[in-house]
Design a protein around this motif. Structure first.
Motif, mmCIF file in Angstrom:
data_model
loop_
_atom_site.group_PDB
_atom_site.id
_atom_site.type_symbol
_atom_site.label_atom_id
_atom_site.label_comp_id
_atom_site.label_asym_id
_atom_site.label_seq_id
_atom_site.Cartn_x
_atom_site.Cartn_y
_atom_site.Cartn_z
ATOM 1 N N SER A 62 0.800 -1.225 0.000
ATOM 2 C CA SER A 62 0.000 0.000 0.000
ATOM 3 C C SER A 62 0.830 1.272 0.000
ATOM 4 O O SER A 62 0.499 2.227 -0.702
ATOM 5 C CB SER A 62 -0.968 0.001 1.184
ATOM 6 O OG SER A 62 -0.260 -0.090 2.395
ATOM 7 N N ASP A 114 -19.918 -7.692 -6.632
ATOM 8 C CA ASP A 114 -19.530 -6.526 -7.439
ATOM 9 C C ASP A 114 -18.758 -5.512 -6.607
ATOM 10 O O ASP A 114 -17.804 -4.903 -7.084
ATOM 11 C CB ASP A 114 -20.761 -5.866 -8.062
ATOM 12 C CG ASP A 114 -21.386 -6.711 -9.166
ATOM 13 O OD1 ASP A 114 -20.679 -7.577 -9.736
ATOM 14 O OD2 ASP A 114 -22.586 -6.506 -9.455
ATOM 15 N N GLU A 115 -19.166 -5.340 -5.354
ATOM 16 C CA GLU A 115 -18.485 -4.389 -4.472
ATOM 17 C C GLU A 115 -17.028 -4.808 -4.260
ATOM 18 O O GLU A 115 -16.125 -3.968 -4.307
ATOM 19 C CB GLU A 115 -19.217 -4.302 -3.129
ATOM 20 C CG GLU A 115 -18.627 -3.295 -2.170
ATOM 21 C CD GLU A 115 -18.789 -1.858 -2.633
ATOM 22 O OE1 GLU A 115 -17.986 -1.017 -2.182
ATOM 23 O OE2 GLU A 115 -19.689 -1.565 -3.435
ATOM 24 N N LEU A 116 -16.789 -6.092 -4.045
ATOM 25 C CA LEU A 116 -15.414 -6.571 -3.882
ATOM 26 C C LEU A 116 -14.612 -6.386 -5.170
ATOM 27 O O LEU A 116 -13.448 -5.992 -5.130
ATOM 28 C CB LEU A 116 -15.401 -8.041 -3.458
ATOM 29 C CG LEU A 116 -15.903 -8.342 -2.051
ATOM 30 C CD1 LEU A 116 -15.897 -9.842 -1.787
ATOM 31 C CD2 LEU A 116 -15.087 -7.610 -1.002
ATOM 32 N N LYS A 118 -14.921 -4.093 -7.286
ATOM 33 C CA LYS A 118 -14.658 -2.667 -7.497
ATOM 34 C C LYS A 118 -13.692 -2.070 -6.468
ATOM 35 O O LYS A 118 -13.111 -1.023 -6.724
ATOM 36 C CB LYS A 118 -15.967 -1.875 -7.425
ATOM 37 C CG LYS A 118 -16.888 -2.124 -8.575
ATOM 38 C CD LYS A 118 -18.185 -1.345 -8.383
ATOM 39 C CE LYS A 118 -19.210 -1.734 -9.420
ATOM 40 N NZ LYS A 118 -20.522 -1.142 -9.133
ATOM 41 N N THR A 119 -13.551 -2.716 -5.310
ATOM 42 C CA THR A 119 -12.784 -2.074 -4.240
ATOM 43 C C THR A 119 -11.458 -2.741 -3.887
ATOM 44 O O THR A 119 -10.574 -2.073 -3.351
ATOM 45 C CB THR A 119 -13.621 -1.987 -2.949
ATOM 46 O OG1 THR A 119 -14.022 -3.307 -2.557
ATOM 47 C CG2 THR A 119 -14.850 -1.113 -3.148
ATOM 48 N N LEU A 120 -11.304 -4.021 -4.137
ATOM 49 C CA LEU A 120 -10.068 -4.700 -3.746
ATOM 50 C C LEU A 120 -8.969 -4.498 -4.783
ATOM 51 O O LEU A 120 -9.213 -4.613 -5.988
ATOM 52 C CB LEU A 120 -10.323 -6.195 -3.538
ATOM 53 C CG LEU A 120 -11.255 -6.557 -2.390
ATOM 54 C CD1 LEU A 120 -11.418 -8.065 -2.295
ATOM 55 C CD2 LEU A 120 -10.748 -5.994 -1.069
ATOM 56 N N TYR A 124 -7.655 -4.825 -9.855
ATOM 57 C CA TYR A 124 -7.303 -3.683 -10.708
ATOM 58 C C TYR A 124 -6.137 -4.035 -11.617
ATOM 59 O O TYR A 124 -5.242 -4.777 -11.237
ATOM 60 C CB TYR A 124 -6.962 -2.458 -9.849
ATOM 61 C CG TYR A 124 -8.213 -1.778 -9.351
ATOM 62 C CD1 TYR A 124 -8.748 -0.706 -10.050
ATOM 63 C CD2 TYR A 124 -8.872 -2.233 -8.230
ATOM 64 C CE1 TYR A 124 -9.917 -0.094 -9.622
ATOM 65 C CE2 TYR A 124 -10.040 -1.628 -7.790
ATOM 66 C CZ TYR A 124 -10.553 -0.564 -8.491
ATOM 67 O OH TYR A 124 -11.714 0.026 -8.080
ATOM 68 N N VAL A 130 -5.965 1.889 -7.773
ATOM 69 C CA VAL A 130 -6.857 1.494 -6.686
ATOM 70 C C VAL A 130 -7.442 2.742 -6.027
ATOM 71 O O VAL A 130 -6.697 3.635 -5.627
ATOM 72 C CB VAL A 130 -6.093 0.647 -5.640
ATOM 73 C CG1 VAL A 130 -6.985 0.326 -4.453
ATOM 74 C CG2 VAL A 130 -5.567 -0.618 -6.276
ATOM 75 N N PRO A 131 -8.784 2.836 -5.956
ATOM 76 C CA PRO A 131 -9.378 4.005 -5.313
ATOM 77 C C PRO A 131 -9.050 4.041 -3.827
ATOM 78 O O PRO A 131 -9.021 3.007 -3.164
ATOM 79 C CB PRO A 131 -10.880 3.827 -5.532
ATOM 80 C CG PRO A 131 -11.071 2.398 -5.828
ATOM 81 C CD PRO A 131 -9.787 1.884 -6.397
ATOM 82 N N GLY A 132 -8.743 5.211 -3.333
ATOM 83 C CA GLY A 132 -8.413 5.363 -1.920
ATOM 84 C C GLY A 132 -7.067 4.765 -1.562
ATOM 85 O O GLY A 132 -6.833 4.429 -0.409
#
Length: 155
Positions: A62, A114-116, A118-120, A124, A130-132
């Motif tokens: 990260s 779908d949430e996973l 889009k966020t994990l 990507y 990666v957002p955030g």
């Protein structure tokens, strides 16, 4: 069994391709060859492809917004081989100090899946997208010192 493949920067997949998803519940400090040392997050991802099944290990750094993708020795495994590869992948990341948790991806309703997706970071194409994504330590220190300076100036 697993080796780093520099060509991979992420593992974009559709909901239908994902067989299993495990993610770490801790972030041990790792030194991965060719990457800056720092806290990492691990993902073990089982995917179904046109030729069979495969398990991948994705380590997300990260602070550096970088990753390392470990690929299996065989890319198109049978169902029995896939289960063995999955167990070996989990043992491999646990040997690095990760504590893994099953996300129960297949049991989630489609919106949760779908949430996973889009966020994990594992899903990507590039970890920098990666957002955030975490700010660098220098940015965090600058923000902390700026906030402290503003607080002290208010007196």
């Amino acid at each position: 069994m697993f080796s780093i493949d520099e060509r991979f920067r992420g593992l974009p997949a559709s909901r239908e391709q994902v067989l299993a998803l495990y993610q770490s519940i801790n972030s041990p400090h790792l030194a991965i060859p060719g990457k800056p040392a720092g806290p990492a997050q691990a993902f073990v991802l089982g995917l179904r492809g046109s030729g069979g099944f495969a398990v991948f290990i994705y380590l997300y750094l990260s602070e550096a917004q970088d990753c390392a993708v470990y690929v299996p020795g065989r890319r198109a495994a049978s169902q029995d081989d896939y289960q063995q590869d999955e167990a070996e992948a989990l043992a491999f990341v646990e040997s690095m100090g990760f504590m893994m948790d099953d996300a129960h991806f297949r049991a989630l309703p489609p919106p949760g899946q779908d949430e996973l997706l889009k966020t994990l970071p594992v899903f990507y194409k590039d970890p920098k997208l990666v957002p955030g994504a975490a700010k660098s330590r220098a940015d965090e220190k600058r923000t902390a010192s700026t906030n402290l300076g503003r607080l002290l100036a208010s007196f």
